[in-house]
Write a protein that holds these residues in place. Structure first.
Motif, PDB file in Angstrom:
ATOM      1  N   ARG A   1      39.319  37.037  44.186  1.00  0.00           N
ATOM      2  CA  ARG A   1      39.787  35.970  43.289  1.00  0.00           C
ATOM      3  C   ARG A   1      40.175  36.543  41.931  1.00  0.00           C
ATOM      4  NH1 ARG A   1      35.441  31.233  43.552  1.00  0.00           N
ATOM      5  NH2 ARG A   1      37.170  30.146  42.501  1.00  0.00           N
ATOM      6  N   SER A   2      41.137  35.940  41.292  1.00  0.00           N
ATOM      7  CA  SER A   2      41.614  36.417  40.001  1.00  0.00           C
ATOM      8  C   SER A   2      40.625  36.062  38.904  1.00  0.00           C
ATOM      9  CB  SER A   2      42.979  35.793  39.677  1.00  0.00           C
ATOM     10  OG  SER A   2      42.826  34.414  39.342  1.00  0.00           O
ATOM     11  N   SER A   3      40.694  36.822  37.822  1.00  0.00           N
ATOM     12  CA  SER A   3      39.798  36.590  36.689  1.00  0.00           C
ATOM     13  C   SER A   3      40.027  35.220  36.079  1.00  0.00           C
ATOM     14  CB  SER A   3      40.002  37.681  35.632  1.00  0.00           C
ATOM     15  OG  SER A   3      39.705  38.950  36.161  1.00  0.00           O
ATOM     16  N   LYS A   4      41.286  34.776  36.054  1.00  0.00           N
ATOM     17  CA  LYS A   4      41.591  33.460  35.474  1.00  0.00           C
ATOM     18  C   LYS A   4      40.964  32.353  36.303  1.00  0.00           C
ATOM     19  CE  LYS A   4      45.905  34.643  33.115  1.00  0.00           C
ATOM     20  NZ  LYS A   4      47.367  34.374  33.017  1.00  0.00           N
ATOM     21  N   ASP A   5      41.061  32.461  37.630  1.00  0.00           N
ATOM     22  CA  ASP A   5      40.458  31.438  38.491  1.00  0.00           C
ATOM     23  C   ASP A   5      38.946  31.395  38.312  1.00  0.00           C
ATOM     24  OD1 ASP A   5      42.883  30.720  39.504  1.00  0.00           O
ATOM     25  OD2 ASP A   5      42.689  31.862  41.379  1.00  0.00           O
ATOM     26  N   LEU A   6      38.340  32.579  38.211  1.00  0.00           N
ATOM     27  CA  LEU A   6      36.888  32.626  38.053  1.00  0.00           C
ATOM     28  C   LEU A   6      36.463  32.028  36.726  1.00  0.00           C
ATOM     29  CD1 LEU A   6      36.231  36.200  39.502  1.00  0.00           C
ATOM     30  CD2 LEU A   6      35.673  34.007  40.572  1.00  0.00           C
ATOM     31  N   LYS A   7      37.219  32.293  35.680  1.00  0.00           N
ATOM     32  CA  LYS A   7      36.888  31.738  34.372  1.00  0.00           C
ATOM     33  C   LYS A   7      37.002  30.222  34.402  1.00  0.00           C
ATOM     34  CE  LYS A   7      38.272  31.726  29.514  1.00  0.00           C
ATOM     35  NZ  LYS A   7      39.241  32.261  28.506  1.00  0.00           N
ATOM     36  N   ARG A   8      38.078  29.719  35.023  1.00  0.00           N
ATOM     37  CA  ARG A   8      38.309  28.273  35.054  1.00  0.00           C
ATOM     38  C   ARG A   8      37.231  27.555  35.863  1.00  0.00           C
ATOM     39  NH1 ARG A   8      43.075  28.521  36.598  1.00  0.00           N
ATOM     40  NH2 ARG A   8      42.710  28.337  38.851  1.00  0.00           N
ATOM     41  N   GLU A   9      36.809  28.159  36.965  1.00  0.00           N
ATOM     42  CA  GLU A   9      35.864  27.473  37.853  1.00  0.00           C
ATOM     43  C   GLU A   9      34.408  27.733  37.492  1.00  0.00           C
ATOM     44  OE1 GLU A   9      34.662  27.493  42.577  1.00  0.00           O
ATOM     45  OE2 GLU A   9      36.749  27.851  41.994  1.00  0.00           O
ATOM     46  N   LEU A  10      34.088  28.966  37.082  1.00  0.00           N
ATOM     47  CA  LEU A  10      32.688  29.341  36.897  1.00  0.00           C
ATOM     48  C   LEU A  10      32.292  29.577  35.440  1.00  0.00           C
ATOM     49  CD1 LEU A  10      32.363  31.834  39.904  1.00  0.00           C
ATOM     50  CD2 LEU A  10      31.699  29.419  39.828  1.00  0.00           C
ATOM     51  N   GLY A  11      33.271  29.693  34.562  1.00  0.00           N
ATOM     52  CA  GLY A  11      32.951  29.918  33.152  1.00  0.00           C
ATOM     53  C   GLY A  11      33.383  31.293  32.687  1.00  0.00           C
ATOM     54  N   ALA A  12      33.396  31.482  31.355  1.00  0.00           N
ATOM     55  CA  ALA A  12      33.904  32.717  30.762  1.00  0.00           C
ATOM     56  C   ALA A  12      33.105  33.949  31.179  1.00  0.00           C
ATOM     57  CB  ALA A  12      33.910  32.595  29.235  1.00  0.00           C
ATOM     58  N   GLY A  13      31.838  33.760  31.506  1.00  0.00           N
ATOM     59  CA  GLY A  13      30.999  34.885  31.884  1.00  0.00           C
ATOM     60  C   GLY A  13      31.446  35.569  33.168  1.00  0.00           C
ATOM     61  N   TYR A  14      32.254  34.878  33.960  1.00  0.00           N
ATOM     62  CA  TYR A  14      32.710  35.442  35.227  1.00  0.00           C
ATOM     63  C   TYR A  14      34.127  36.004  35.143  1.00  0.00           C
ATOM     64  CZ  TYR A  14      28.563  33.649  37.466  1.00  0.00           C
ATOM     65  OH  TYR A  14      27.263  33.435  37.817  1.00  0.00           O
ATOM     66  N   GLU A  15      34.669  36.060  33.945  1.00  0.00           N
ATOM     67  CA  GLU A  15      36.003  36.628  33.770  1.00  0.00           C
ATOM     68  C   GLU A  15      35.939  38.154  33.637  1.00  0.00           C
ATOM     69  OE1 GLU A  15      39.945  35.736  30.979  1.00  0.00           O
ATOM     70  OE2 GLU A  15      37.936  35.494  30.146  1.00  0.00           O
ATOM     71  N   ARG A  16      34.756  38.686  33.380  1.00  0.00           N
ATOM     72  CA  ARG A  16      34.640  40.114  33.129  1.00  0.00           C
ATOM     73  C   ARG A  16      34.838  40.938  34.404  1.00  0.00           C
ATOM     74  NH1 ARG A  16      29.560  38.018  33.469  1.00  0.00           N
ATOM     75  NH2 ARG A  16      27.894  39.191  34.528  1.00  0.00           N
ATOM     76  N   GLU A  17      35.030  42.231  34.213  1.00  0.00           N
ATOM     77  CA  GLU A  17      35.256  43.149  35.319  1.00  0.00           C
ATOM     78  C   GLU A  17      34.012  43.254  36.196  1.00  0.00           C
ATOM     79  OE1 GLU A  17      35.180  43.950  32.138  1.00  0.00           O
ATOM     80  OE2 GLU A  17      37.177  44.582  31.473  1.00  0.00           O
ATOM     81  N   VAL A  18      34.222  43.536  37.466  1.00  0.00           N
ATOM     82  CA  VAL A  18      33.090  43.817  38.348  1.00  0.00           C
ATOM     83  C   VAL A  18      32.465  45.152  37.938  1.00  0.00           C
ATOM     84  CG1 VAL A  18      32.381  44.267  40.730  1.00  0.00           C
ATOM     85  CG2 VAL A  18      34.070  42.491  40.237  1.00  0.00           C
ATOM     86  N   ILE A  19      33.320  46.140  37.653  1.00  0.00           N
ATOM     87  CA  ILE A  19      32.880  47.411  37.074  1.00  0.00           C
ATOM     88  C   ILE A  19      33.900  47.806  36.006  1.00  0.00           C
ATOM     89  CG2 ILE A  19      32.378  49.861  37.440  1.00  0.00           C
ATOM     90  CD1 ILE A  19      31.695  49.261  40.331  1.00  0.00           C
ATOM     91  N   HIS A  20      33.441  47.975  34.772  1.00  0.00           N
ATOM     92  CA  HIS A  20      34.353  48.388  33.698  1.00  0.00           C
ATOM     93  C   HIS A  20      34.696  49.865  33.852  1.00  0.00           C
ATOM     94  CE1 HIS A  20      35.820  49.297  29.641  1.00  0.00           C
ATOM     95  NE2 HIS A  20      36.062  47.997  29.545  1.00  0.00           N
ATOM     96  N   ARG A  21      35.887  50.234  33.501  1.00  0.00           N
ATOM     97  CA  ARG A  21      36.338  51.622  33.682  1.00  0.00           C
ATOM     98  C   ARG A  21      35.488  52.611  32.906  1.00  0.00           C
ATOM     99  NH1 ARG A  21      42.144  51.532  30.419  1.00  0.00           N
ATOM    100  NH2 ARG A  21      41.281  51.140  28.336  1.00  0.00           N
ATOM    101  N   ASP A  22      34.862  52.153  31.810  1.00  0.00           N
ATOM    102  CA  ASP A  22      33.991  53.058  31.047  1.00  0.00           C
ATOM    103  C   ASP A  22      32.676  53.330  31.768  1.00  0.00           C
ATOM    104  OD1 ASP A  22      35.885  53.135  29.079  1.00  0.00           O
ATOM    105  OD2 ASP A  22      34.857  51.745  27.735  1.00  0.00           O
ATOM    106  N   ASP A  23      32.389  52.533  32.797  1.00  0.00           N
ATOM    107  CA  ASP A  23      31.156  52.694  33.566  1.00  0.00           C
ATOM    108  C   ASP A  23      31.442  53.150  34.989  1.00  0.00           C
ATOM    109  OD1 ASP A  23      29.562  51.804  31.442  1.00  0.00           O
ATOM    110  OD2 ASP A  23      29.846  49.702  32.011  1.00  0.00           O
ATOM    111  N   LEU A  24      32.565  53.857  35.178  1.00  0.00           N
ATOM    112  CA  LEU A  24      33.016  54.192  36.527  1.00  0.00           C
ATOM    113  C   LEU A  24      33.469  55.640  36.582  1.00  0.00           C
ATOM    114  CD1 LEU A  24      35.263  51.811  38.617  1.00  0.00           C
ATOM    115  CD2 LEU A  24      35.647  54.269  38.650  1.00  0.00           C
ATOM    116  N   VAL A  25      33.037  56.350  37.618  1.00  0.00           N
ATOM    117  CA  VAL A  25      33.503  57.713  37.857  1.00  0.00           C
ATOM    118  C   VAL A  25      34.160  57.787  39.214  1.00  0.00           C
ATOM    119  CG1 VAL A  25      31.834  58.897  36.384  1.00  0.00           C
ATOM    120  CG2 VAL A  25      31.234  58.410  38.745  1.00  0.00           C
ATOM    121  N   VAL A  26      35.238  58.557  39.293  1.00  0.00           N
ATOM    122  CA  VAL A  26      35.907  58.803  40.557  1.00  0.00           C
ATOM    123  C   VAL A  26      35.272  60.036  41.194  1.00  0.00           C
ATOM    124  CG1 VAL A  26      38.095  59.408  41.641  1.00  0.00           C
ATOM    125  CG2 VAL A  26      38.058  57.759  39.761  1.00  0.00           C
ATOM    126  N   LEU A  27      34.889  59.938  42.444  1.00  0.00           N
ATOM    127  CA  LEU A  27      34.190  61.028  43.137  1.00  0.00           C
ATOM    128  C   LEU A  27      35.150  61.804  44.046  1.00  0.00           C
ATOM    129  CD1 LEU A  27      30.896  59.152  44.096  1.00  0.00           C
ATOM    130  CD2 LEU A  27      31.334  60.613  42.102  1.00  0.00           C
TER     131      LEU A  27
END
Length: 371
Positions: A345-371
């Motif tokens: 689901r898109s971030s906009k849909d999640l924000k509209r249905e569940l609230g602003a707290g669900y618009e954020r990334e599942v994993i932010h790029r600053d907290d992610l490493v490519v293996l």
């Protein structure tokens, strides 16, 4: 710069010493070995270098007071020995450093201290303050509270990660062996490898396991892995015996010098790559894999196709491509139980249905490493 110029020019040094280099034949802490090591550290300080010591030995120090003849296998018994031994170990270092007018500071780390954003920042600030005050930090894993699932695994890896955390110029790994050999040192015909400039120099090298003293958890495998972590982040490494510590730090051609091969990278990503295991996994579609791997983008809910395992927000999780191959690892922002509601689901849909707290990334790029 000469062959060992990176050693002699180091202004901030992390020294790691293993249990086998600190103990007597019976397994207890050897006061003379600690005294000799402290003399080396004090000499480095006298030359103007800052020093951080990563020291094993807490469990070994706790064996005799508890009437144990060897390192226990059960985690709870190890933790009990560490609880008794850590204070004795640091007290010994404190007394020996005081002979040189130096102060010891104890730093006990757990995996959370360096994988969760607020914790690792605090750890970094603590080291900075201690070094500014002229203190020699004595670092160990917090064995008393660490569990099998959340631990560094060995102090060699811990030392490599601490070296990066404190922006060290040099890592010195002290062992009961005087360097890296191309086979078991006891086998006739094996030779010491004086320098390692890259993985090609390790081709065909056979490394053993736990040292002969039987009180440590590391071995040559973990030391080579630790050297790889450090050198890949721009930090040269000298691997040698505790008896050669003074010569090694002085730049003499002892042991094995691992040359730096990479550049520094964000500290937490190094910890995430080398000091964690995924608590679960997220399955991605091909588009999300390209975004994460090629463009180094954040992982959004729209690209998630499935979830595996039971994890909580803030845990490290593996990310898998459509074929189930691990392509990265990151700190997830949602519990596993929430993912099925969000995936695809898109971030906009999640924000509209569940609230602003669900618009954020599942994993932010600053907290992610490519293996």
């Amino acid at each position: 710069m000469s062959e060992r110029g990176a050693v002699t020019s180091a202004r901030r040094i992390v020294v790691k010493v293993g249990s086998s280099s600190l103990t007597t034949a019976s397994g207890g802490i050897d006061p003379e070995r600690i005294s000799a090591l402290v003399d080396v550290l004090a000499a480095a300080r006298e030359r103007g270098a800052e020093v951080v010591l990563v020291s094993s030995g807490a469990i070994a120090a706790g064996l005799a007071p508890l009437g144990l003849k060897k390192r226990p296998r059960a985690l709870a018994a190890q933790q009990a020995a560490a609880s008794v031994g850590q204070g004795l170990l640091v007290h010994r270092y404190t007394e020996e450093l005081a002979r040189h007018g130096l102060t010891a500071g104890q730093v006990l780390l757990t995996l959370d201290d360096v994988t969760r954003r607020s914790h690792y920042r605090n750890a970094s600030q603590t080291f900075t303050q201690l070094l500014e005050l002229g203190v020699i930090p004595i670092v160990n894993e917090n064995d008393t509270v660490a569990t099998t699932e959340i631990r560094f695994g060995d102090n060699d890896r811990l030392a490599a990660l601490v070296a990066h955390l404190v922006h060290a110029d040099l890592l010195v790994l002290l062992s009961d062996v005087d360097g890296l050999y191309d086979g078991p040192p006891s086998r006739p015909g094996t030779r010491l490898i004086a320098e390692v400039r890259g993985q090609a120099d390790l081709a065909g090298v056979t490394v053993g396991s736990v040292g002969s003293a039987g009180v440590g958890t590391g071995g040559m495998v973990t030391k080579v892995e630790a050297a790889s972590i450090a050198t890949g982040s721009g930090i040269p490494v000298v691997l040698t015996s505790a008896d050669n510590a003074a010569a090694a730090i002085s730049g003499e051609p002892v042991g094995t010098l691992f040359h730096a091969t990479g550049k520094r990278r964000p500290t937490r990503l190094l910890w995430l790559r080398h000091a964690t295991e995924g608590k679960g996994a997220l399955l991605l579609d091909a588009g999300a894999v390209r975004a994460v791997v090629e463009r180094r983008a954040s992982l959004l809910a729209a690209g998630v196709t499935g979830v595996q395992g039971d994890f909580s927000a803030g845990d490290p999780v593996d990310i898998l491509d459509p074929e189930g191959r691990v392509v990265g690892r990151g700190l997830v922002n949602f519990d596993a139980s929430e993912i099925p509601t969000l995936q695809g689901r898109s971030s906009k849909d999640l924000k509209r249905e569940l609230g602003a707290g669900y618009e954020r990334e599942v994993i932010h790029r600053d907290d992610l490493v490519v293996l």
